[in-house]
Design a protein around this motif. Structure first.
Motif, PDB file in Angstrom:
ATOM      1  N   ARG A 263       0.827  -1.211   0.000  1.00 45.11           N
ATOM      2  CA  ARG A 263       0.000   0.000   0.000  1.00 45.11           C
ATOM      3  C   ARG A 263       0.860   1.259   0.000  1.00 45.11           C
ATOM      4  O   ARG A 263       0.524   2.245  -0.670  1.00 45.11           O
ATOM      5  CB  ARG A 263      -0.945  -0.015   1.205  1.00 45.11           C
ATOM      6  CG  ARG A 263      -1.916  -1.181   1.175  1.00 45.11           C
ATOM      7  CD  ARG A 263      -2.880  -1.173   2.331  1.00 45.11           C
ATOM      8  NE  ARG A 263      -3.684  -2.391   2.364  1.00 45.11           N
ATOM      9  CZ  ARG A 263      -4.701  -2.606   3.183  1.00 45.11           C
ATOM     10  NH1 ARG A 263      -5.040  -1.673   4.063  1.00 45.11           N
ATOM     11  NH2 ARG A 263      -5.371  -3.731   3.157  1.00 45.11           N
ATOM     12  N   LEU A 264       1.965   1.232   0.746  1.00 50.69           N
ATOM     13  CA  LEU A 264       2.877   2.371   0.725  1.00 50.69           C
ATOM     14  C   LEU A 264       3.462   2.566  -0.671  1.00 50.69           C
ATOM     15  O   LEU A 264       3.633   3.697  -1.134  1.00 50.69           O
ATOM     16  CB  LEU A 264       4.008   2.164   1.736  1.00 50.69           C
ATOM     17  CG  LEU A 264       3.690   2.440   3.198  1.00 50.69           C
ATOM     18  CD1 LEU A 264       4.890   2.097   4.067  1.00 50.69           C
ATOM     19  CD2 LEU A 264       3.287   3.888   3.404  1.00 50.69           C
ATOM     20  N   GLY A 265       3.791   1.461  -1.323  1.00 46.62           N
ATOM     21  CA  GLY A 265       4.332   1.556  -2.673  1.00 46.62           C
ATOM     22  C   GLY A 265       3.355   2.189  -3.639  1.00 46.62           C
ATOM     23  O   GLY A 265       3.749   2.979  -4.516  1.00 46.62           O
ATOM     24  N   GLN A 266       2.080   1.875  -3.482  1.00 51.98           N
ATOM     25  CA  GLN A 266       1.076   2.448  -4.358  1.00 51.98           C
ATOM     26  C   GLN A 266       0.845   3.933  -4.073  1.00 51.98           C
ATOM     27  O   GLN A 266       0.613   4.726  -4.977  1.00 51.98           O
ATOM     28  CB  GLN A 266      -0.247   1.675  -4.197  1.00 51.98           C
ATOM     29  CG  GLN A 266      -0.165   0.221  -4.639  1.00 51.98           C
ATOM     30  CD  GLN A 266       0.331   0.080  -6.055  1.00 51.98           C
ATOM     31  OE1 GLN A 266      -0.306   0.544  -6.995  1.00 51.98           O
ATOM     32  NE2 GLN A 266       1.478  -0.559  -6.225  1.00 51.98           N
ATOM     33  N   VAL A 267       0.941   4.311  -2.808  1.00 50.84           N
ATOM     34  CA  VAL A 267       0.720   5.711  -2.429  1.00 50.84           C
ATOM     35  C   VAL A 267       1.910   6.580  -2.831  1.00 50.84           C
ATOM     36  O   VAL A 267       1.742   7.700  -3.336  1.00 50.84           O
ATOM     37  CB  VAL A 267       0.475   5.825  -0.907  1.00 50.84           C
ATOM     38  CG1 VAL A 267       0.499   7.288  -0.464  1.00 50.84           C
ATOM     39  CG2 VAL A 267      -0.856   5.182  -0.541  1.00 50.84           C
TER      40      VAL A 267
ATOM     41  N   THR B 103       0.220 -10.520  -4.749  1.00 55.80           N
ATOM     42  CA  THR B 103       0.586  -9.114  -4.917  1.00 55.80           C
ATOM     43  C   THR B 103       1.665  -8.953  -5.982  1.00 55.80           C
ATOM     44  O   THR B 103       1.571  -8.095  -6.867  1.00 55.80           O
ATOM     45  CB  THR B 103       1.083  -8.524  -3.588  1.00 55.80           C
ATOM     46  OG1 THR B 103       0.032  -8.565  -2.632  1.00 55.80           O
ATOM     47  CG2 THR B 103       1.541  -7.084  -3.769  1.00 55.80           C
ATOM     48  N   LEU B 104       2.683  -9.780  -5.904  1.00 54.72           N
ATOM     49  CA  LEU B 104       3.785  -9.669  -6.860  1.00 54.72           C
ATOM     50  C   LEU B 104       3.341  -9.999  -8.278  1.00 54.72           C
ATOM     51  O   LEU B 104       3.807  -9.384  -9.246  1.00 54.72           O
ATOM     52  CB  LEU B 104       4.939 -10.583  -6.440  1.00 54.72           C
ATOM     53  CG  LEU B 104       5.748 -10.085  -5.233  1.00 54.72           C
ATOM     54  CD1 LEU B 104       6.710 -11.158  -4.752  1.00 54.72           C
ATOM     55  CD2 LEU B 104       6.507  -8.804  -5.578  1.00 54.72           C
ATOM     56  N   TYR B 105       2.426 -10.935  -8.417  1.00 56.89           N
ATOM     57  CA  TYR B 105       1.903 -11.216  -9.757  1.00 56.89           C
ATOM     58  C   TYR B 105       1.116 -10.017 -10.277  1.00 56.89           C
ATOM     59  O   TYR B 105       1.265  -9.603 -11.437  1.00 56.89           O
ATOM     60  CB  TYR B 105       1.012 -12.452  -9.746  1.00 56.89           C
ATOM     61  CG  TYR B 105       0.315 -12.681 -11.069  1.00 56.89           C
ATOM     62  CD1 TYR B 105       1.056 -12.993 -12.210  1.00 56.89           C
ATOM     63  CD2 TYR B 105      -1.063 -12.541 -11.187  1.00 56.89           C
ATOM     64  CE1 TYR B 105       0.429 -13.181 -13.435  1.00 56.89           C
ATOM     65  CE2 TYR B 105      -1.700 -12.730 -12.403  1.00 56.89           C
ATOM     66  CZ  TYR B 105      -0.942 -13.047 -13.525  1.00 56.89           C
ATOM     67  OH  TYR B 105      -1.567 -13.221 -14.745  1.00 56.89           O
TER      68      TYR B 105
END
Length: 219
Positions: free
Chosen positions: A112-116, A159-161
């Motif tokens: 989620r942090l990566g997306q934000v 998630t990684l996929y």
């Protein structure tokens, strides 16, 4: 009295070599030597059983971030996640087991942090960890799926996929899903472990986290 032992150095070397993947285990050390008492030499044998129980690592010693004590943070999640990555460059060492739910739910937050933030370091950190539990063909190599704790970490494969599109993560995620089909349950609820019909409330969270990722990842 003089005692000559033969195996001690071998055992120590074995422990150092495998310390990164060390799990709970019992090791029996067999020693053969001699005892000299006066003019009499006697041959002796000795068995020493040692029980190893791995504990949670405190991480890299003196790991620090470039934050001053008086700084006011608007997003506390950022230094918290950076602290985890600084303390545990190899996230297998963050708990007393290499692979379990602890890593799984932390990766939920990091994704989620990566997306934000748009910062790829979170996915890279996740990938570095998960890749330890895949073989070259993409087969799942994580801990045995004998309890709901280990299913939760399966969400990271989903998630990684979803983020990378790499088929090897999908393959592993589907192997975990197949294991769900044979996992024991009763009264409409999965057992927490596969040997005893105990049902824990956190089991709902653990397995549903994986199920949600399977669905959202369109696997």
């Amino acid at each position: 009295m003089k005692l000559i032992k033969e195996m001690g150095a071998v055992i120590c070397l074995w422990c150092i070599t495998f310390s990164i993947n060390a799990q709970n285990r019992v090791v029996t050390q067999h020693s053969v030597g001699t005892v000299v008492e006066g003019e009499v030499t006697m041959k002796i044998t000795q068995d020493i059983t040692t029980r190893y129980r791995r504990t949670t690592s405190q991480g890299v010693e003196n790991a620090k971030l470039d934050y001053s004590p008086d700084i006011q943070l608007k997003q506390l999640a950022l230094p918290l996640s950076e602290t985890v990555m600084a303390r545990y460059p190899d996230y297998r060492m963050a708990y007393w087991k290499n692979y379990t739910y602890v890593q799984g739910y932390m990766f939920e937050a990091m994704d989620r942090l990566g997306q934000v933030t748009g910062d790829a370091k979170y996915i890279d950190y996740m990938r570095k960890y998960i890749d330890h539990f895949l073989d070259k063909d993409g087969n799942y190599q994580g801990d045995q799926l004998t309890n709901l704790d280990n299913f939760m970490t399966g969400s990271a494969f989903c998630t990684l996929y979803g983020r990378t599109g790499e088929e090897r993560y999908k393959k592993a995620a589907l192997q975990i899903l197949k294991a769900v089909g044979t996992y024991p349950s009763s009264d409409g609820q999965f057992w927490h472990g596969n040997r005893n019909p105990n049902m824990w409330i956190d089991g709902v969270f653990l397995l549903q986290s994986y199920y949600k990722k399977v669905k959202c990842g369109k696997i």
